[in-house]
Motif scaffolding. Sequence first.
Motif, PDB file in Angstrom:
ATOM      1  N   PHE A  92       0.886  -1.198  -0.131  1.00  0.00           N
ATOM      2  CA  PHE A  92      -0.097  -0.006  -0.029  1.00  0.00           C
ATOM      3  C   PHE A  92       0.913   1.093   0.048  1.00  0.00           C
ATOM      4  CE2 PHE A  92      -1.918   3.226   2.751  1.00  0.00           C
ATOM      5  CZ  PHE A  92      -2.851   3.713   1.947  1.00  0.00           C
ATOM      6  N   LEU A  93       1.866   1.363   0.870  1.00  0.00           N
ATOM      7  CA  LEU A  93       2.966   2.476   0.864  1.00  0.00           C
ATOM      8  C   LEU A  93       3.503   2.523  -0.316  1.00  0.00           C
ATOM      9  CD1 LEU A  93       3.906   1.955   4.586  1.00  0.00           C
ATOM     10  CD2 LEU A  93       2.399   3.676   3.924  1.00  0.00           C
ATOM     11  N   ILE A  94       3.848   1.659  -0.922  1.00  0.00           N
ATOM     12  CA  ILE A  94       4.762   1.489  -2.112  1.00  0.00           C
ATOM     13  C   ILE A  94       3.915   2.157  -3.264  1.00  0.00           C
ATOM     14  CG2 ILE A  94       6.223   0.425  -3.932  1.00  0.00           C
ATOM     15  CD1 ILE A  94       6.880  -1.591  -1.597  1.00  0.00           C
ATOM     16  N   ALA A  95       2.747   1.730  -3.410  1.00  0.00           N
ATOM     17  CA  ALA A  95       1.743   2.035  -4.585  1.00  0.00           C
ATOM     18  C   ALA A  95       1.602   3.700  -4.363  1.00  0.00           C
ATOM     19  CB  ALA A  95       0.511   1.330  -4.313  1.00  0.00           C
ATOM     20  N   ILE A  96       1.404   4.273  -3.006  1.00  0.00           N
ATOM     21  CA  ILE A  96       1.105   5.732  -2.833  1.00  0.00           C
ATOM     22  C   ILE A  96       2.293   6.196  -3.390  1.00  0.00           C
ATOM     23  CG2 ILE A  96       0.994   7.324  -1.159  1.00  0.00           C
ATOM     24  CD1 ILE A  96      -1.022   5.503   0.345  1.00  0.00           C
ATOM     25  N   GLY A  97       3.597   5.634  -3.049  1.00  0.00           N
ATOM     26  CA  GLY A  97       4.761   6.510  -3.417  1.00  0.00           C
ATOM     27  C   GLY A  97       5.031   6.580  -4.974  1.00  0.00           C
ATOM     28  N   THR A  98       4.316   5.393  -5.607  1.00  0.00           N
ATOM     29  CA  THR A  98       4.440   5.505  -7.042  1.00  0.00           C
ATOM     30  C   THR A  98       3.184   6.280  -7.613  1.00  0.00           C
ATOM     31  OG1 THR A  98       5.482   2.913  -6.946  1.00  0.00           O
ATOM     32  CG2 THR A  98       4.545   3.774  -8.981  1.00  0.00           C
ATOM     33  N   PHE A  99       2.287   6.059  -7.142  1.00  0.00           N
ATOM     34  CA  PHE A  99       0.967   6.758  -7.680  1.00  0.00           C
ATOM     35  C   PHE A  99       1.110   8.143  -8.262  1.00  0.00           C
ATOM     36  CE2 PHE A  99      -3.183   8.861  -7.330  1.00  0.00           C
ATOM     37  CZ  PHE A  99      -3.955   7.949  -8.380  1.00  0.00           C
ATOM     38  N   GLY A 104       8.898   7.264 -10.113  1.00  0.00           N
ATOM     39  CA  GLY A 104       8.334   6.282  -9.329  1.00  0.00           C
ATOM     40  C   GLY A 104       8.768   5.424  -8.667  1.00  0.00           C
ATOM     41  N   ILE A 105       9.606   4.474  -9.594  1.00  0.00           N
ATOM     42  CA  ILE A 105      10.282   3.448  -9.229  1.00  0.00           C
ATOM     43  C   ILE A 105      11.349   3.755  -8.304  1.00  0.00           C
ATOM     44  CG2 ILE A 105      12.177   3.504 -10.973  1.00  0.00           C
ATOM     45  CD1 ILE A 105      10.204   0.281  -9.869  1.00  0.00           C
ATOM     46  N   GLY A 106      11.935   4.857  -8.361  1.00  0.00           N
ATOM     47  CA  GLY A 106      13.006   5.387  -7.304  1.00  0.00           C
ATOM     48  C   GLY A 106      12.335   5.552  -5.979  1.00  0.00           C
ATOM     49  N   THR A 107      11.048   6.268  -6.018  1.00  0.00           N
ATOM     50  CA  THR A 107      10.281   6.737  -4.829  1.00  0.00           C
ATOM     51  C   THR A 107       9.942   5.346  -4.146  1.00  0.00           C
ATOM     52  OG1 THR A 107       9.531   8.881  -5.632  1.00  0.00           O
ATOM     53  CG2 THR A 107       8.258   7.801  -3.879  1.00  0.00           C
ATOM     54  N   ALA A 108       9.531   4.116  -4.976  1.00  0.00           N
ATOM     55  CA  ALA A 108       9.090   2.954  -4.371  1.00  0.00           C
ATOM     56  C   ALA A 108      10.175   2.423  -3.721  1.00  0.00           C
ATOM     57  CB  ALA A 108       8.615   2.083  -5.690  1.00  0.00           C
ATOM     58  N   PHE A 109      11.443   2.494  -3.966  1.00  0.00           N
ATOM     59  CA  PHE A 109      12.487   1.771  -3.732  1.00  0.00           C
ATOM     60  C   PHE A 109      12.930   2.565  -2.275  1.00  0.00           C
ATOM     61  CE2 PHE A 109      15.428  -1.646  -4.675  1.00  0.00           C
ATOM     62  CZ  PHE A 109      16.370  -1.458  -3.501  1.00  0.00           C
ATOM     63  N   ILE A 110      12.612   3.979  -2.138  1.00  0.00           N
ATOM     64  CA  ILE A 110      12.718   4.656  -0.789  1.00  0.00           C
ATOM     65  C   ILE A 110      11.797   4.178   0.162  1.00  0.00           C
ATOM     66  CG2 ILE A 110      12.500   6.561   0.362  1.00  0.00           C
ATOM     67  CD1 ILE A 110      13.757   7.958  -2.234  1.00  0.00           C
ATOM     68  N   VAL A 111      10.595   3.944  -0.391  1.00  0.00           N
ATOM     69  CA  VAL A 111       9.357   3.621   0.623  1.00  0.00           C
ATOM     70  C   VAL A 111       9.409   2.190   1.289  1.00  0.00           C
ATOM     71  CG1 VAL A 111       6.869   3.319   0.690  1.00  0.00           C
ATOM     72  CG2 VAL A 111       7.874   5.500  -0.446  1.00  0.00           C
ATOM     73  N   VAL A 112       9.909   1.094   0.348  1.00  0.00           N
ATOM     74  CA  VAL A 112       9.879  -0.089   0.744  1.00  0.00           C
ATOM     75  C   VAL A 112      11.130  -0.258   1.800  1.00  0.00           C
ATOM     76  CG1 VAL A 112      11.912  -0.719  -0.844  1.00  0.00           C
ATOM     77  CG2 VAL A 112      10.154  -2.559  -0.172  1.00  0.00           C
TER      78      VAL A 112
END
Length: 277
Positions: A148-155, A207-215
Amino acid sequence: MIPRTSVVTRLSALRGALLPVGLLLVWELASRAGLFSAVVLPPPSAVAVRWFHSLIPALPHDPQTQSYAEWLFSGELPHDAVASLGRVIAGFAIGVALALPVGLLMGTSDRLYGLVNPLLQILRPIPPIAYIPLAIVWFGLGNPPALFLIAIGTFFPVLVNTVAGVRQVDSIYIRAARNLGAGPWTLFRRVILPAASPFVLAGMRIGIGTAFIVVIVAEMIAVSDGLGYRILEAREYMWSDKIIGGMLTIGLLGLLIDSAMSRLNDHLLRWHRGLER
């Protein structure tokens, strides 16, 4: 004879390696000289030893219980890296699948844009980390809150770039297509979508960079494996070498993902940039 472009590429890579190598040498010498505690900042050699030990499987290979590939990735670091990458890819896919249709609809419809944009501007500045308490309340612990958090960071990066790309399509292209008899679907598929694709792909790269930070943050809170979890575990025992090794692994994986996205963008947009490769 070596092509000139190959020589230039190698020289550029060599120059790029000078600063990291120099910093590692200074760090190693300072650590060996006792300028700071090895517990607080261990030398790079100690970090490398711990890093390589984390790569090695803990148990010998047993063909009757697991395949060679499973055994090879059974080491602590490969297992955690695969777990983190799996969450990044899954959460990124969810975020993109939600953001693309919404962004395309907002970009093509002024009425929908005016309706949704105020809410978007309220939600967009909220960092994904702020959703952690709600994510745990809604989904509990495990993979669901992390996804959920990664999806928000990507969205939001994908959505904003998609909307901007569609709304900035040159009107002369649209008028020309309509004059040639293009219908709404043909206009969208053959004019608007290709013209907006550089923005969309740029948003996906962000978005993929943000997803990696959030994960990494999500794994420190909600799950029991992954690079973020392992770094937090190492902090509890003051294993600074393991913390730094995990951080370097995150950096290497981030570099790998960004390089892959850059190559994908170059391939998909070669028509846009006039590239022949």
